[in-house]
Every structure is written in C-alpha cells, then in structure tokens.
Design a protein around this motif. Structure first.
Motif, short mmCIF file in Angstrom:
data_model
loop_
_atom_site.label_atom_id
_atom_site.label_comp_id
_atom_site.label_asym_id
_atom_site.label_seq_id
_atom_site.Cartn_x
_atom_site.Cartn_y
_atom_site.Cartn_z
N ALA A 235 21.12 8.57 20.92
CA ALA A 235 22.16 7.88 21.70
C ALA A 235 22.36 6.45 21.20
N ASP A 236 21.25 5.78 20.88
CA ASP A 236 21.35 4.42 20.35
C ASP A 236 22.09 4.39 19.02
N ARG A 237 21.78 5.36 18.16
CA ARG A 237 22.45 5.41 16.86
C ARG A 237 23.93 5.72 17.02
N ALA A 238 24.28 6.60 17.95
CA ALA A 238 25.69 6.93 18.19
C ALA A 238 26.45 5.71 18.66
N ARG A 239 25.84 4.93 19.55
CA ARG A 239 26.50 3.71 20.02
C ARG A 239 26.67 2.70 18.89
N SER A 240 25.66 2.60 18.03
CA SER A 240 25.76 1.69 16.89
C SER A 240 26.83 2.14 15.92
N LEU A 241 26.92 3.44 15.69
CA LEU A 241 27.92 3.98 14.76
C LEU A 241 29.33 3.67 15.23
N ALA A 242 29.54 3.66 16.55
CA ALA A 242 30.88 3.39 17.08
C ALA A 242 31.42 2.06 16.59
N GLY A 243 30.54 1.09 16.40
CA GLY A 243 30.98 -0.21 15.92
C GLY A 243 31.34 -0.23 14.45
N GLU A 244 30.97 0.83 13.72
CA GLU A 244 31.26 0.91 12.29
C GLU A 244 32.52 1.71 11.98
N VAL A 245 33.03 2.43 12.96
CA VAL A 245 34.21 3.29 12.75
C VAL A 245 35.48 2.46 12.89
N ARG A 246 36.35 2.57 11.91
CA ARG A 246 37.60 1.80 11.93
C ARG A 246 38.53 2.32 13.03
N THR A 247 39.28 1.40 13.60
CA THR A 247 40.25 1.77 14.63
C THR A 247 41.67 1.45 14.20
N ASP A 248 41.84 1.00 12.94
CA ASP A 248 43.16 0.55 12.48
C ASP A 248 43.74 1.45 11.39
#
Length: 266
Positions: A235-248
C-alpha cells in the motif's frame, strides 16, 4: 507490449509483434486497400506500420509502461490520455463507502469473465474480512447473495472511486491499471490476453500489487494474491507510485499536435 491470446510471458516481444502485424494485415488489409484503390492510392504492404507511421506517439505513462530502449522507432511518449472525470458517485455507492472500512473493488470492464468469477470475488473478500464492490461490466458479474458486505455497481467514475478503496482487482486493461496507479491503490491483476500480461508484470515489478496467474482464478489463488497486495508495504509503494504517474498526457499530446500542425508537417 502487445501480443496475442497465447501470450503468457514466455514468448519474445519481437515474435509477438510479428504475429500482431500479420493479424492486422489479415483483418484489415483487404478493406483498406479497397478503399485506397477507390481514390487512386496504391495498396499498403503493412497495415500496422501504415497506421503507426515512423513517428508513433505512445499514450502510456513512462513510469508504468516505459518504451524499451534501444528501439527501432523514434517514439514520443506523452503519458496516458486520461481526462479529469467530474461525475459524482451515486448515493448508494457513497453510503456503502461511508458504512465501513475501505472495500476492495473487483471488476473486469469489457472483458469476458471466467465462469462464476463474481462468486469467487466475494468469497475472496470474505475470506480476508473485507467488504467488496463488484463492477458488473460487460461480463455482467453477479453477486452470489445480497449480503450487506458487498455491492454491485455499473459504470462508475474510477478516478473518484479508486481513491477510496483498499485495493483494485481487475483484468489488466491499460486504462484501469493507470487509473488505479494514479489513485495510489494497490492492485491485483488477473490478465486474460493481449497487453494485460504486460500490465500485470509491470504492477508486480513496481511493487504496487500482485500479478495473478493468467486465466480463471480460484478462491484460494485470488485470496493469496489479494492478501499479499493488502500488506502495508505494498500500500505504501502504491501511494508513492501515484506521485510518479503523469497527469498531463492529454495536454502534452495536444501541445505536440499544435506544434506539428503549425509546422505543416503532420
């Protein structure tokens, strides 16, 4: 990233791409050449290359699905083409979410599901003491009973829902994988065919979830996979990964399209 229905991770990517190219020719070649002939254009030898051009754009997130290097093609990776979804969740779904701990989402989207998959999903959630939300989808997944610990839903705003679930269990479509990653939700991917095997491996390799073996899960196999995915470190890694995924990604593609068009070389 694209293969065929026999892709199980043991066949080389180049071989899978060659098979895919032949399939495009077999399915679309005659119809395309017929239309081209009607306007005086020559036939196309390779349908897929004709469509992709020698300057393809890859609408996938570079963290989730990086283009492998070295590559034969000059690929522009824009990020995933996902627009913001402002649709509200239904009152029934909101009430279910508010009634207890975050549930597990189960869904297969537009994929045909293995027999009794809905029953397997609910049994899995209950084995782990979790509530469950099941997307009916094109497979029309059904709940085995009307227990208060599970809810059946139709089309939904994944961007809003995935931020509020404990995990996302799905078939491995590119869109669902990206939506869950952007939401920071741990994932269990049960691939059935095509690029779903790739996305399952990527989720597993990134430590943001578990790649279930292809095909139909059993209650035992799915319980094991989901149990591993619900660990705090995942769960911690999934939350961290979210910050690396582009939204643009959409904006990046639009800017490129405008720039290319302004040079009159598109």
């Amino acid at each position: 990233m694209r293969g065929d229905t026999t892709a199980d991770g043991t066949t080389g990517n180049r071989t899978l791409w060659d098979r895919d190219a032949r399939r495009w020719n077999d399915i679309f070649g005659a119809a395309l050449d017929s239309h081209r002939a009607s306007v005086g254009l020559p036939p196309v030898d390779d349908v897929r290359s004709h469509m992709f051009t020698d300057r393809p754009w890859l609408a996938a997130d570079p963290t989730l699905g990086p283009w492998p290097e070295p590559a034969d093609l000059e690929v522009v990776q824009t990020g995933a083409w996902i627009l913001p979804d402002e649709r509200p969740l239904s009152a029934e779904l909101e009430a279910f979410l508010d009634a207890g701990e975050p549930p597990v989402y189960f869904g297969f989207g537009s994929i045909r599901a293995p027999q009794d998959l809905g029953k397997t999903m609910i049994e899995t959630a209950r084995a782990l003491g979790r509530r469950a939300i099941v997307l009916r989808g094109w497979a029309d997944l059904a709940l085995p009973d009307d227990g208060p610990d599970c809810l059946s839903i139709g089309e939904v705003n994944q961007q809003a829902l995935f931020r509020r679930v404990a995990a996302v269990v799905h078939h491995g479509g590119a869109g669902t994988t990206t939506a869950a990653a952007r939401a920071g939700a741990p994932q269990v991917v049960i691939p059935q065919h095509f690029d779903q095997h790739y996305w399952a491996r990527r989720v597993d390799d990134l430590g943001a979830g578990t790649a279930h073996s292809p095909g139909a899960p059993t209650t035992g196999s799915l319980t094991e996979a989901l149990g591993s995915t619900l660990r705090p470190d995942v769960a911690d890694r999934a939350r961290s990964l979210a910050g690396e995924v582009r939204t643009d990604g959409v904006e990046a593609a639009a800017r490129l399209l405008v720039a290319v068009d302004s040079r009159s070389s598109f």
